[in-house]
Design an enzyme around this catalytic site. Structure first.
Site, PDB file in Angstrom:
ATOM      1  N   ASP A  51       0.820  -1.206   0.000  1.00  0.00           N
ATOM      2  CA  ASP A  51       0.000   0.000   0.000  1.00  0.00           C
ATOM      3  C   ASP A  51       0.858   1.261   0.000  1.00  0.00           C
ATOM      4  OD1 ASP A  51      -2.409  -1.413   0.076  1.00  0.00           O
ATOM      5  OD2 ASP A  51      -2.355  -1.553   2.262  1.00  0.00           O
ATOM      6  N   TYR A 109       6.453 -10.173   6.695  1.00  0.00           N
ATOM      7  CA  TYR A 109       6.455  -8.726   6.922  1.00  0.00           C
ATOM      8  C   TYR A 109       7.023  -8.425   8.302  1.00  0.00           C
ATOM      9  CZ  TYR A 109       3.443  -7.703   2.882  1.00  0.00           C
ATOM     10  OH  TYR A 109       2.934  -7.564   1.617  1.00  0.00           O
TER      11      TYR A 109
END
Length: 261
Positions: A51, A109
């Site tokens: 994003d 992540y």
């Protein structure tokens, strides 16, 4: 010929990974640089779309080309044509069956929290600043309830386009190094905003606003509105993508660089 690249980038100046009309994206910049080196239009496929404001040290892409170039052209040559905040880390010629997204078996992540009373000056775009007394140990204990396959409806964005809310989390670790807290999570795949929504919930527990048993309740509720607010984007890094060993892709330090692997 199919080529795979390892990519890192600072996402703060971009409207996410995906190419979009009228706004800048990491994909658009990379395709522009690759097209110059290949002297033909190049379109890339990535392991996972990030994003706006989200970073990567371990993004993987692949592309098709008719151009025959030395490896140095796909690394040094492409980097010369990229902005300073995007860089190619490695290159590998791969079989035609390889796909950056569909061949991947897991993604990883790391979310970096700067836990101090005052905002940071250095690294301010690479960490998310949260005040208060955050208990990383209880966050870690609570996070183990995410491990396994679950319906993550409560932790996906309202407009997530995935056909299924089920994901399998392989491991979650929350550690503290001084003022820095790292939430490290690995799964087969992630839903839109899933990592940041998980971190937002763990922060509520770490700050003492909720108890660890809140997590199974949220999983059962399957209602995004009942979970914590989405954590800020600037502390999030895509650090690794796992592929079958037969592809022999390079493995580098996960990062971010100020973290000890």
């Amino acid at each position: 010929m199919r080529v795979a690249l390892g990519i890192e980038y600072d996402g703060r100046q971009y409207f996410g990974w995906q190419r979009q009309a009228e706004v800048d994206s990491v994909q658009a910049q990379l395709e522009r640089a690759l097209s110059k080196v290949a002297n033909e239009p190049i379109r890339v496929h990535c392991a996972g779309r990030t994003d706006a404001g989200v970073h990567a040290t371990g993004q993987v892409v692949h592309f098709e080309t008719n151009a025959i170039r030395k490896d140095s052209a796909w690394t040094l040559g492409v980097n010369v044509n990229l902005p300073d905040d995007i860089a190619v880390r490695w290159v590998k010629i791969v079989d035609d069956e390889f796909h950056a997204r569909f061949s991947a078996t897991a993604r990883r992540y790391r979310y970096m929290i700067y836990n101090y009373d005052f905002r940071p000056g250095i690294l301010r775009s690479g960490v998310s600043h949260y005040r208060g007394n955050i208990d990383a140990d209880i966050m870690h204990q609570a996070a183990q309830q995410f491990v396994g396959e679950h319906d993550f409806t409560s932790f996906r964005a309202l407009h997530c386009q995935s056909k299924t809310p089920f994901r399998s989390v392989h491991e979650v670790n929350v550690t503290r190094q001084g003022m820095y807290i790292c939430v490290d999570i690995k799964a087969n795949a992630f839903l839109h905003h899933m990592v940041r929504n998980i971190v937002g919930t763990l922060l509520e527990i770490g700050l003492g606003n909720q108890r660890p048993e809140w997590i199974p309740q949220l999983l059962d509720l399957k209602d995004r509105s009942q979970a914590a607010p989405t954590a800020k984007p600037n502390g999030l890094y895509m650090v690794d993508v796992t592929y079958p060993e037969r592809y022999e892709l390079p493995k580098l330090a996960l990062g971010p660089l100020f973290m000890l692997d």
